[in-house]
Structures are given as structure tokens and as C-alpha cells.
Design a protein around this motif. Structure first.
Motif, PDB file in Angstrom:
ATOM      1  N   ALA A  67       0.866  -1.186   0.000  1.00  0.00           N
ATOM      2  CA  ALA A  67       0.000   0.000   0.000  1.00  0.00           C
ATOM      3  C   ALA A  67       0.893   1.224   0.000  1.00  0.00           C
ATOM      4  O   ALA A  67       2.073   1.149   0.373  1.00  0.00           O
ATOM      5  CB  ALA A  67      -0.907  -0.006   1.230  1.00  0.00           C
ATOM      6  N   PRO A  68       0.379   2.385  -0.427  1.00  0.00           N
ATOM      7  CA  PRO A  68       1.183   3.606  -0.363  1.00  0.00           C
ATOM      8  C   PRO A  68       1.681   3.837   1.065  1.00  0.00           C
ATOM      9  O   PRO A  68       0.887   3.845   2.003  1.00  0.00           O
ATOM     10  CB  PRO A  68       0.205   4.698  -0.806  1.00  0.00           C
ATOM     11  N   PRO A  69       2.984   4.004   1.237  1.00  0.00           N
ATOM     12  CA  PRO A  69       3.531   4.065   2.592  1.00  0.00           C
ATOM     13  C   PRO A  69       3.591   5.470   3.165  1.00  0.00           C
ATOM     14  O   PRO A  69       3.632   6.467   2.446  1.00  0.00           O
ATOM     15  CB  PRO A  69       4.953   3.527   2.399  1.00  0.00           C
ATOM     16  N   ILE A  70       3.608   5.531   4.477  1.00  0.00           N
ATOM     17  CA  ILE A  70       4.027   6.732   5.182  1.00  0.00           C
ATOM     18  C   ILE A  70       5.552   6.729   5.138  1.00  0.00           C
ATOM     19  O   ILE A  70       6.190   5.731   5.514  1.00  0.00           O
ATOM     20  CB  ILE A  70       3.527   6.716   6.632  1.00  0.00           C
ATOM     21  N   LEU A  71       6.153   7.809   4.645  1.00  0.00           N
ATOM     22  CA  LEU A  71       7.603   7.877   4.504  1.00  0.00           C
ATOM     23  C   LEU A  71       8.229   8.405   5.786  1.00  0.00           C
ATOM     24  O   LEU A  71       7.795   9.435   6.316  1.00  0.00           O
ATOM     25  CB  LEU A  71       7.978   8.782   3.333  1.00  0.00           C
ATOM     26  N   ILE A  72       9.240   7.700   6.284  1.00  0.00           N
ATOM     27  CA  ILE A  72       9.931   8.107   7.503  1.00  0.00           C
ATOM     28  C   ILE A  72      11.415   8.212   7.182  1.00  0.00           C
ATOM     29  O   ILE A  72      12.070   7.214   6.873  1.00  0.00           O
ATOM     30  CB  ILE A  72       9.696   7.105   8.646  1.00  0.00           C
ATOM     31  N   GLY A  73      11.946   9.433   7.213  1.00  0.00           N
ATOM     32  CA  GLY A  73      13.340   9.651   6.855  1.00  0.00           C
ATOM     33  C   GLY A  73      14.139  10.275   7.975  1.00  0.00           C
ATOM     34  O   GLY A  73      13.678  11.224   8.633  1.00  0.00           O
ATOM     35  N   LEU A  82      11.635  14.728   1.533  1.00  0.00           N
ATOM     36  CA  LEU A  82      11.152  16.024   1.059  1.00  0.00           C
ATOM     37  C   LEU A  82      11.171  16.098  -0.469  1.00  0.00           C
ATOM     38  O   LEU A  82      10.248  16.631  -1.091  1.00  0.00           O
ATOM     39  CB  LEU A  82      11.997  17.148   1.659  1.00  0.00           C
ATOM     40  N   ARG A  83      12.214  15.551  -1.077  1.00  0.00           N
ATOM     41  CA  ARG A  83      12.286  15.598  -2.543  1.00  0.00           C
ATOM     42  C   ARG A  83      11.268  14.646  -3.176  1.00  0.00           C
ATOM     43  O   ARG A  83      10.718  14.938  -4.233  1.00  0.00           O
ATOM     44  CB  ARG A  83      13.705  15.278  -3.003  1.00  0.00           C
ATOM     45  N   LEU A  84      11.000  13.541  -2.504  1.00  0.00           N
ATOM     46  CA  LEU A  84       9.973  12.633  -3.021  1.00  0.00           C
ATOM     47  C   LEU A  84       8.595  13.272  -2.974  1.00  0.00           C
ATOM     48  O   LEU A  84       7.762  13.036  -3.856  1.00  0.00           O
ATOM     49  CB  LEU A  84       9.970  11.332  -2.211  1.00  0.00           C
ATOM     50  N   LEU A  85       8.346  14.079  -1.961  1.00  0.00           N
ATOM     51  CA  LEU A  85       7.038  14.718  -1.837  1.00  0.00           C
ATOM     52  C   LEU A  85       6.772  15.713  -2.964  1.00  0.00           C
ATOM     53  O   LEU A  85       5.630  16.103  -3.197  1.00  0.00           O
ATOM     54  CB  LEU A  85       6.916  15.421  -0.485  1.00  0.00           C
ATOM     55  N   VAL A  94       7.206  11.561   7.957  1.00  0.00           N
ATOM     56  CA  VAL A  94       7.862  11.799   9.239  1.00  0.00           C
ATOM     57  C   VAL A  94       9.323  12.109   8.963  1.00  0.00           C
ATOM     58  O   VAL A  94       9.993  11.367   8.230  1.00  0.00           O
ATOM     59  CB  VAL A  94       7.751  10.571  10.172  1.00  0.00           C
ATOM     60  N   LEU A  95       9.819  13.197   9.526  1.00  0.00           N
ATOM     61  CA  LEU A  95      11.228  13.565   9.402  1.00  0.00           C
ATOM     62  C   LEU A  95      11.862  13.518  10.791  1.00  0.00           C
ATOM     63  O   LEU A  95      11.354  14.136  11.728  1.00  0.00           O
ATOM     64  CB  LEU A  95      11.379  14.967   8.815  1.00  0.00           C
ATOM     65  N   LEU A  96      12.959  12.806  10.910  1.00  0.00           N
ATOM     66  CA  LEU A  96      13.678  12.663  12.172  1.00  0.00           C
ATOM     67  C   LEU A  96      15.035  13.351  12.050  1.00  0.00           C
ATOM     68  O   LEU A  96      15.870  12.930  11.253  1.00  0.00           O
ATOM     69  CB  LEU A  96      13.876  11.181  12.505  1.00  0.00           C
ATOM     70  N   ILE A 188       7.523  16.088  12.489  1.00  0.00           N
ATOM     71  CA  ILE A 188       8.951  16.424  12.399  1.00  0.00           C
ATOM     72  C   ILE A 188       9.491  16.446  13.818  1.00  0.00           C
ATOM     73  O   ILE A 188       8.992  17.188  14.684  1.00  0.00           O
ATOM     74  CB  ILE A 188       9.172  17.781  11.694  1.00  0.00           C
ATOM     75  N   LEU A 189      10.499  15.625  14.061  1.00  0.00           N
ATOM     76  CA  LEU A 189      11.053  15.462  15.402  1.00  0.00           C
ATOM     77  C   LEU A 189      12.513  15.893  15.430  1.00  0.00           C
ATOM     78  O   LEU A 189      13.325  15.447  14.617  1.00  0.00           O
ATOM     79  CB  LEU A 189      10.935  14.002  15.852  1.00  0.00           C
ATOM     80  N   ALA A 190      12.829  16.771  16.371  1.00  0.00           N
ATOM     81  CA  ALA A 190      14.206  17.186  16.629  1.00  0.00           C
ATOM     82  C   ALA A 190      14.690  16.507  17.904  1.00  0.00           C
ATOM     83  O   ALA A 190      13.888  16.159  18.771  1.00  0.00           O
ATOM     84  CB  ALA A 190      14.280  18.708  16.776  1.00  0.00           C
ATOM     85  N   ALA A 191      15.990  16.320  18.011  1.00  0.00           N
ATOM     86  CA  ALA A 191      16.582  15.720  19.207  1.00  0.00           C
ATOM     87  C   ALA A 191      17.211  16.815  20.063  1.00  0.00           C
ATOM     88  O   ALA A 191      17.983  17.643  19.553  1.00  0.00           O
ATOM     89  CB  ALA A 191      17.634  14.681  18.813  1.00  0.00           C
TER      90      ALA A 191
END
Length: 247
Positions: A67-73, A82-85, A94-96, A188-191
């Protein structure tokens, strides 16, 4: 979910903690190693691969999933997302600790002036020549200073050289025009203890997706491998339950 790793590693970075935890909580998890990484048969060509090659590899993978995935990079993988979007439609992203839109030059400059031994250690990773003296430097870069870093032997199993061409692309991506990205569920998660990218830099990525970054306390840049990795797992699980309760 399709997990896309960052620079200097492979799909193996998701295996020790995050993917098993999410799978046990009912989430369908997939991961790939970018060209020249992990168990790819073409590792000898690593330095020929560009950031565009990475994006194309993930784009070719997406239609093969159930199925179309949720992208987690993560990190560089966040740039790939971001470029795929700009090209494809997916349910969410999701961006980590993503690379900032202006690239890695400001981060490298900070390291040059403030932590030159760390910059040297990262250079050894690129060359595939890790040394014993690199362990504390890499530990400080990738993990929270509140906990002892993994031993060099342990890090060596998860980290590898990175394409110089892809790193060059990241260095100069600030010259690209800011993309117009779709409105979609995004996390979007920052550490808090990230030695590479500031919260403000991560938030610049979040604003591209019409949101703001959330900060995870007590985690370093390699948040999926750090001691408090369960904070990341729980944040992802909660967000997925909120936005995709039927998945």
C-alpha cells in the motif's frame, strides 16, 4: 511505513529497536538500504551515487509495497523524503532530525570551529577508516551525552562510508528554490542533544510541511539507536494512531 536511513549507515539502523517495537504494536514496517549501502551489491560504486540516485531508488521502491507508505526519513533520509514529496503522493511523512533546507555547510562550519576532532572522525567514517580515538567523538555527535556512547566495535557494525557525491549535493542544496509541498499529515522530530542540527534548523524543514518541530528530550542525532529510543517509538506510535487509526 517505509523507513529511509541517513548518511553513514543503512537499513540496519532501524533493526535493533524501532522497527521491532512498532511491528509489535501493529504497524507494517519496511526499510531499504540506499544504493551503495548495507547489503547492496554495488557498494564499490558508492561514491558515484548522487542524492538524486537515492531519491530515484526510493521512488522505485514505493510502488512495490502492499500500500502507499508513510515515509519516515532520518537526517539525509529526511531530505530524500522532502524531494519525493515533490513527485509522488503518500499518506503522510515523518522527518527525524532532518538535514536543514540550506544543507550541511552551516553544520560543518560549526563543527570546524567548535569541535574539529568530531569533524575529523566523521571524515574517517567517510573513508571507512574508523580509529579508536573516533569513538568518543562519534558518540558525542550521534548520542546523548547523558549516557555512555556505544563502543567503537558496536558503532562499526551500524555505520559505513558515505558517498562523497551525495554529501556534496547536500552541501549545496541551499541553492535550490524552496519547494511547494503538499498539505499532508507530517511529524517532524528534533533531538534535544543533537550535535549536528539545531532545533531551529529542523524547524525550517517542518515549516516546509506547514507545521513545527517537536523536540524529544534526552536524545542525540541517532535517535533510533540512543538509550531513550522508546521516546521516539512512543511519539511515532501516538502520531500514527491519531492520524491513521485504520492502518
Amino acid at each position: 511505513m517505509l523507513f529511509i536511513h541517513g548518511a553513514y549507515t543503512s537499513a540496519a539502523c532501524w533493526q535493533p529497536h524501532l522497527m521491532p517495537w512498532l511491528s509489535n504494536h501493529g504497524h507494517d514496517c519496511w526499510a531499504l538500504s540506499l544504493p551503495g549501502h548495507g547489503d547492496s551489491p554495488d557498494k564499490a560504486r558508492l561514491h558515484q551515487y548522487s542524492l538524486e540516485d537515492y531519491v530515484a531508488a526510493v521512488e522505485a521502491t514505493v510502488p512495490r509495497l502492499p500500500a502507499p507508505p508513510i515515509l519516515i526519513g532520518h537526517s539525509l533520509g529526511g531530505t530524500v523524503v522532502l524531494r519525493l514529496l515533490e513527485r509522488i503522493s503518500v499518506p503522510g511523512a515523518v522527518l527525524l532530525a532532518p538535514v536543514p533546507p540550506h544543507g550541511v555547510v552551516p553544520s560543518a562550519s560549526r563543527l570546524f570551529w567548535q569541535r574539529p576532532p568530531l569533524l575529523q572522525a566523521l571524515g574517517h567514517v567517510v573513508q571507512g577508516q574508523l580509529q579508536a580515538a573516533d569513538a568518543p567523538q562519534l558518540g558525542a555527535a550521534l548520542f546523548s551525552p547523558r549516557y555512555p556512547p556505544p563502543a567503537l566495535a558496536e558503532m562499526a557494525t551500524l555505520f559505513q562510508p558515505e558517498s562523497m557525491r551525495a554529501l556534496f549535493d547536500l552541501s549545496w542544496q541551499g541553492w535550490r528554490s524552496a519547494p511547494t509541498l503538499p498539505q499532508l499529515p507530517a511529524l517532524i522530530l528534533a533531538a534535544e542533544d543533537d550535535a549536528l542540527f539545531t532545533v531551529e534548523e529542523v524547524d525550517a524543514c517542518a515549516r516546509l510541511l506547514h507545521t513545527h518541530a517537536h523536540v524529544l528530550p534526552g536524545l542525540g542525532h541517532a535517535m533510533m539507536l540512543d538509550h531513550n529510543w522508546t521516546l521516539l517509538a512512543q511519539a511515532l506510535h501516538t502520531w500514527l494512531q491519531t492520524h491513521f487509526p485504520a492502518r
